[in-house]
Design a protein around this motif. Sequence first.
Motif, PDB file in Angstrom:
ATOM      1  N   GLY A  11       0.814  -1.214   0.000  1.00  0.00           N
ATOM      2  CA  GLY A  11       0.000   0.000   0.000  1.00  0.00           C
ATOM      3  C   GLY A  11       0.842   1.256   0.000  1.00  0.00           C
ATOM      4  O   GLY A  11       0.577   2.206  -0.744  1.00  0.00           O
ATOM      5  N   VAL A  12       1.880   1.260   0.825  1.00  0.00           N
ATOM      6  CA  VAL A  12       2.779   2.418   0.874  1.00  0.00           C
ATOM      7  C   VAL A  12       3.468   2.622  -0.475  1.00  0.00           C
ATOM      8  O   VAL A  12       3.558   3.745  -0.989  1.00  0.00           O
ATOM      9  CB  VAL A  12       3.821   2.230   1.987  1.00  0.00           C
ATOM     10  CG1 VAL A  12       4.944   3.266   1.871  1.00  0.00           C
ATOM     11  CG2 VAL A  12       3.155   2.343   3.355  1.00  0.00           C
ATOM     12  N   GLY A  13       3.952   1.538  -1.055  1.00  0.00           N
ATOM     13  CA  GLY A  13       4.633   1.648  -2.341  1.00  0.00           C
ATOM     14  C   GLY A  13       3.730   2.155  -3.441  1.00  0.00           C
ATOM     15  O   GLY A  13       4.123   3.011  -4.253  1.00  0.00           O
ATOM     16  N   ALA A  20       3.710  11.171  -5.628  1.00  0.00           N
ATOM     17  CA  ALA A  20       4.872  11.284  -4.742  1.00  0.00           C
ATOM     18  C   ALA A  20       4.573  12.084  -3.486  1.00  0.00           C
ATOM     19  O   ALA A  20       5.174  11.852  -2.430  1.00  0.00           O
ATOM     20  CB  ALA A  20       6.039  11.910  -5.505  1.00  0.00           C
ATOM     21  N   SER A  21       3.631  13.027  -3.572  1.00  0.00           N
ATOM     22  CA  SER A  21       3.298  13.828  -2.392  1.00  0.00           C
ATOM     23  C   SER A  21       2.663  12.984  -1.296  1.00  0.00           C
ATOM     24  O   SER A  21       2.542  13.437  -0.143  1.00  0.00           O
ATOM     25  CB  SER A  21       2.362  14.973  -2.776  1.00  0.00           C
ATOM     26  OG  SER A  21       1.186  14.487  -3.387  1.00  0.00           O
ATOM     27  N   SER A  22       2.264  11.744  -1.623  1.00  0.00           N
ATOM     28  CA  SER A  22       1.740  10.846  -0.593  1.00  0.00           C
ATOM     29  C   SER A  22       2.764  10.569   0.496  1.00  0.00           C
ATOM     30  O   SER A  22       2.403  10.186   1.611  1.00  0.00           O
ATOM     31  CB  SER A  22       1.306   9.517  -1.224  1.00  0.00           C
ATOM     32  OG  SER A  22       0.277   9.702  -2.170  1.00  0.00           O
ATOM     33  N   LEU A  23       4.034  10.760   0.162  1.00  0.00           N
ATOM     34  CA  LEU A  23       5.094  10.518   1.137  1.00  0.00           C
ATOM     35  C   LEU A  23       4.911  11.361   2.392  1.00  0.00           C
ATOM     36  O   LEU A  23       5.255  10.935   3.495  1.00  0.00           O
ATOM     37  CB  LEU A  23       6.460  10.821   0.505  1.00  0.00           C
ATOM     38  CG  LEU A  23       7.691  10.460   1.325  1.00  0.00           C
ATOM     39  CD1 LEU A  23       7.736   8.965   1.606  1.00  0.00           C
ATOM     40  CD2 LEU A  23       8.963  10.888   0.598  1.00  0.00           C
ATOM     41  N   THR A  24       4.337  12.554   2.234  1.00  0.00           N
ATOM     42  CA  THR A  24       4.097  13.409   3.398  1.00  0.00           C
ATOM     43  C   THR A  24       2.622  13.597   3.707  1.00  0.00           C
ATOM     44  O   THR A  24       2.281  14.036   4.804  1.00  0.00           O
ATOM     45  CB  THR A  24       4.721  14.809   3.176  1.00  0.00           C
ATOM     46  OG1 THR A  24       4.151  15.401   1.989  1.00  0.00           O
ATOM     47  CG2 THR A  24       6.224  14.709   3.010  1.00  0.00           C
ATOM     48  N   LEU A  25       1.742  13.255   2.756  1.00  0.00           N
ATOM     49  CA  LEU A  25       0.317  13.511   2.951  1.00  0.00           C
ATOM     50  C   LEU A  25      -0.491  12.266   3.308  1.00  0.00           C
ATOM     51  O   LEU A  25      -1.583  12.390   3.853  1.00  0.00           O
ATOM     52  CB  LEU A  25      -0.279  14.147   1.685  1.00  0.00           C
ATOM     53  CG  LEU A  25       0.276  15.510   1.290  1.00  0.00           C
ATOM     54  CD1 LEU A  25      -0.352  15.980  -0.011  1.00  0.00           C
ATOM     55  CD2 LEU A  25       0.042  16.529   2.395  1.00  0.00           C
ATOM     56  N   ALA A  26       0.014  11.091   2.989  1.00  0.00           N
ATOM     57  CA  ALA A  26      -0.760   9.878   3.237  1.00  0.00           C
ATOM     58  C   ALA A  26       0.015   8.822   4.018  1.00  0.00           C
ATOM     59  O   ALA A  26      -0.554   8.150   4.891  1.00  0.00           O
ATOM     60  CB  ALA A  26      -1.240   9.292   1.910  1.00  0.00           C
ATOM     61  N   VAL A  27       1.289   8.665   3.720  1.00  0.00           N
ATOM     62  CA  VAL A  27       2.077   7.618   4.380  1.00  0.00           C
ATOM     63  C   VAL A  27       2.172   7.830   5.891  1.00  0.00           C
ATOM     64  O   VAL A  27       1.982   6.875   6.660  1.00  0.00           O
ATOM     65  CB  VAL A  27       3.473   7.525   3.739  1.00  0.00           C
ATOM     66  CG1 VAL A  27       4.357   6.554   4.527  1.00  0.00           C
ATOM     67  CG2 VAL A  27       3.349   7.054   2.284  1.00  0.00           C
TER      68      VAL A  27
END
Length: 280
Positions: A11-13, A20-27
Amino acid sequence: RWAGGVAFGLGVGVMIGSKASSLTLAVPAAFAWALVMGRSRIDPRWWLAWIGAASVALFPWLLRNAWFTAAPVFPLLCTELGMGWWKPVQAARWDAAHGSDASVAQRLTALWQQWLAFGAGANPREGEPWRWFWGPLPWIGLASNVFLLGTHHWRRLGTATALMTALTLLGWMFTTHLQSRFLVPVAVPLAVTTGVAMGAAAAAQITVRRLTMLVCLCWSFVAAWALVHDAGGRLALSGRIDVASGALDLEMLASENDAIVESVRGRPGVEATASGLFKG
């Protein structure tokens, strides 16, 4: 433990590879949920499993970027890891357009405008989207989270969703250019808290709270109705690239072969505007 770690890592991958903004907004929010609600946070097998699965899921994205641009996370960190075919001016343009030098007070003001009061009153940013997209969801969700934190049975879930919301908001404030659309991930914990709080109030037969939640639920549909029927049924957005009128920022499309830009500039019916856009 292994299966849970693999599922979480995949899921993280997928999140990072998709946006890429998921790295700070979703992960970070996903980690908050896993560490508070899960029981694998101290099991090394879970950590090994999710790191390995995330690496596998991200490998195609990293390999593709490295192959075509020599920078594995292009266009992120392009000034540090490589700009690919971009020129320095394009890298600088990207960095300026995807970050903010606002003060903490200005970021807090942006959070109010872009989330809690988004679409209400006059648009503080001329030319940017300004619709009642969020409606009452932030207020209902936050109130629901406070309600859950005050219960014994749902306090753990309320803690998890509160952390998810807080981490997403912090990520938005300090790693984005403060646009409302990047707050969409926060709708997940808000929706969960609202639904669970409504169920908890109903199960406890709390009449006043049940009626309040019912009113809030009905109210939440107002925003969706207004959005769908806005501008005669069209979802109208105004931004830097105006697709409807054909406006296009050629500087963002410039490449090492400037003939591409000149060929577009020279097409019949294409005219320059004062803002640097070309319409045709």
